[in-house]
Each structure stands twice: as structure tokens, then as C-alpha cells.
Enzyme design. Structure first.
Site, short mmCIF file in Angstrom:
data_model
loop_
_atom_site.label_atom_id
_atom_site.label_comp_id
_atom_site.label_asym_id
_atom_site.label_seq_id
_atom_site.Cartn_x
_atom_site.Cartn_y
_atom_site.Cartn_z
N HIS A 70 0.95 -1.03 0.10
CA HIS A 70 0.10 -0.06 0.02
C HIS A 70 0.95 1.39 0.03
CE1 HIS A 70 -2.69 3.15 1.30
NE2 HIS A 70 -3.63 2.19 0.93
N GLU A 104 -3.84 2.52 -7.23
CA GLU A 104 -4.39 3.64 -6.36
C GLU A 104 -3.41 4.73 -6.22
OE1 GLU A 104 -4.66 2.18 -2.27
OE2 GLU A 104 -6.54 2.19 -2.58
O1 G3P Z 1 -6.44 1.05 0.61
C1 G3P Z 1 -7.49 1.77 0.31
C2 G3P Z 1 -7.09 3.25 0.56
O2 G3P Z 1 -5.72 3.55 0.31
C3 G3P Z 1 -8.33 4.10 -0.18
O3 G3P Z 1 -8.33 5.08 0.67
O4 G3P Z 1 -9.78 6.68 1.93
O5 G3P Z 1 -9.27 7.22 -0.47
O6 G3P Z 1 -10.59 5.27 0.13
P1 G3P Z 1 -9.56 6.11 0.71
#
Ligand code: G3P
Length: 218
Positions: A94, A142
Site C-alpha cells: 500500500h 491507487e
Molecule cells: O486502501 C484503500 C485506500 O488507500 C483508499 O483510501 O480513503 O481514498 O478510500 P480512501
């Protein structure tokens, strides 16, 4: 099998007794989707896994593992320890807990021998393509700059999702800033096989309403 992964991170609402309460809310919401093929998963801190895994029916994942085996690794997180505590998989790399490619490779190889699914996060497509060669069970793209924010990867980077699906395959998960039906629907329409979510659920005033809204997009 689409994935809907809620990463509790180390938010207060995702820690200890509050994590148990939230996991039970998600578990209850998941019951309404048990006849679908959606896999609703919660990713927990190591200290909470054993307590929660035994009290919910949804799969529990770890949020990180170290590329280590049994031995003198103070503070390390073993895949074996996660699995014995009741985790049914683990998120690694992550952007808040990054690893080097060699470390990711070592963890994936070991996890395969243990039949322990690994979801590897990647901040961008280039890294995702390097990770794809290591054959993890799942990859999640992400963009770090969107994590925890109000703008979702679905609305701000549709091209990234489409290109990542075409390059990395239909098992691709996406995350960052996803907070509502439209964000999930768009991600799926662009070809993603699921979403990785944190803030919108873990810090929601009414997590159940947010869950129902987002899950109805599948
Ligand atoms: O692991 C998922 C996370 O990094 C996404 O975070 O708060 O943008 O949904 P968020």
C-alpha cells in the site's frame, strides 16, 4: 468475483472495539449480497485480526506483511502469523506501507506456497506492470495523491482505469477517493473488478448507508 475491500488502516474507527463494531456492520450489510458473487473483505491491523476474524463471516485480510520467515525479526509481520490469526489474505505495498519489488516478489512466492491470497497495491500503471510479472492474486491501482480525498480515481482518472484493465487484466481493483455509488459504478463500467475503500466507510457517520449505496453499484 468482484471485490469490495474496506481497508480500516489505523483510523480510530478501525481500531480495537470500534473496528469490531464496524466489521459487524459490514458483515451484516454483506448478508444482503450473499447471493451475489461480490467478495466483501475487511483489511485489519494485526492486533485486531484474531478478535474479529472469529466474529464475522466476511473474509478478513491483513494490511501488510514483511518478507520474512520465522526468526529474529522483531516487530515483523509474518504471513504465517496473519493466517493463523484467521486472516484469509493480505494487502501489501500500500502506498502508506511501500515495499521494494524484490520484497514483494518474496512475499508472493511464499504466500503461493501457503495458498494465501495477496492483493498488491501499485501507485501507477508502470509499477502495476512490474508487479503483474510477479503473478499476485490481485493488483490494486491507487493514485496516492487521491487517497483519502474528495476526488475519486473513477471521476478524475477514467483513462488510467481503462488502460490499467487492458494492460493488467480484468482482475484489476482500483481505489483512492471512492466514496459513493457513482464512483463504484464508473470503476466497474471502466472494467475494474472491484474497489478498495477506506475513509468513506471507516469514517462515515452512518457506514451502513454508505455501504448500501456503494454496494448497489455492483
Ligand atoms: O486502501 C484503500 C485506500 O488507500 C483508499 O483510501 O480513503 O481514498 O478510500 P480512501
Amino acid at each position: 468475483m468482484p471485490l469490495f475491500v474496506v481497508n480500516f488502516k489505523t483510523y480510530e474507527n478501525g481500531t480495537g472495539k470500534k473496528a469490531l463494531r464496524l466489521a459487524k456492520i459490514i458483515d451484516k450489510a454483506a448478508q444482503n449480497f450473499r447471493d451475489t458473487d461480490i467478495d466483501i473483505i475487511v483489511a485489519l491491523q494485526p492486533a485486531d485480526i484474531r478478535m474479529i476474524a472469529g466474529k464475522v463471516s466476511i473474509p478478513v485480510f491483513g494490511q501488510h506483511a514483511d518478507p520474512i520467515s520465522f526468526g529474529p525479526h522483531t516487530g515483523g509481520i509474518l504471513l504465517e502469523s496473519l493466517k493463523e490469526a484467521g486472516a484469509r489474505g493480505v494487502i501489501i505495498n500500500h502506498s502508506e506501507k511501500g515495499l521494494k519489488l524484490k520484497q514483494i516478489e518474496k512475499i508472493i512466492k511464499k504466500a503461493k506456497k501457503m495458498d494465501f491470497p495477496v492483493l498488491v497495491c501499485a501507485p501507477d500503471l508502470k509499477t502495476g506492470e512490474k508487479i503483474k510479472k510477479l503473478q499476485p492474486d490481485f493488483i490494486a491501482i491507487e493514485p496516492p495523491e487521491l487517497i483519502g480525498g474528495k476526488k475519486s480515481v473513477s471521476t478524475t482518472k477514467p483513462g488510467l482505469i481503462k488502460k490499467s484493465v487492458s494492460k493488467l487484466g480484468k482482475d484489476l481493483i482500483v481505489g483512492a477517493g471512492i466514496s459513493k455509488f457513482d464512483d463504484v459504478k464508473k470503476a466497474i463500467d471502466f472494467g475494474a473488478n472491484g474497489v478498495l475503500i477506506s475513509n468513506a466507510v471507516v469514517n462515515a457517520k452512518n457506514p451502513n448507508n454508505v455501504l448500501k449505496d456503494m454496494l448497489s453499484a455492483f
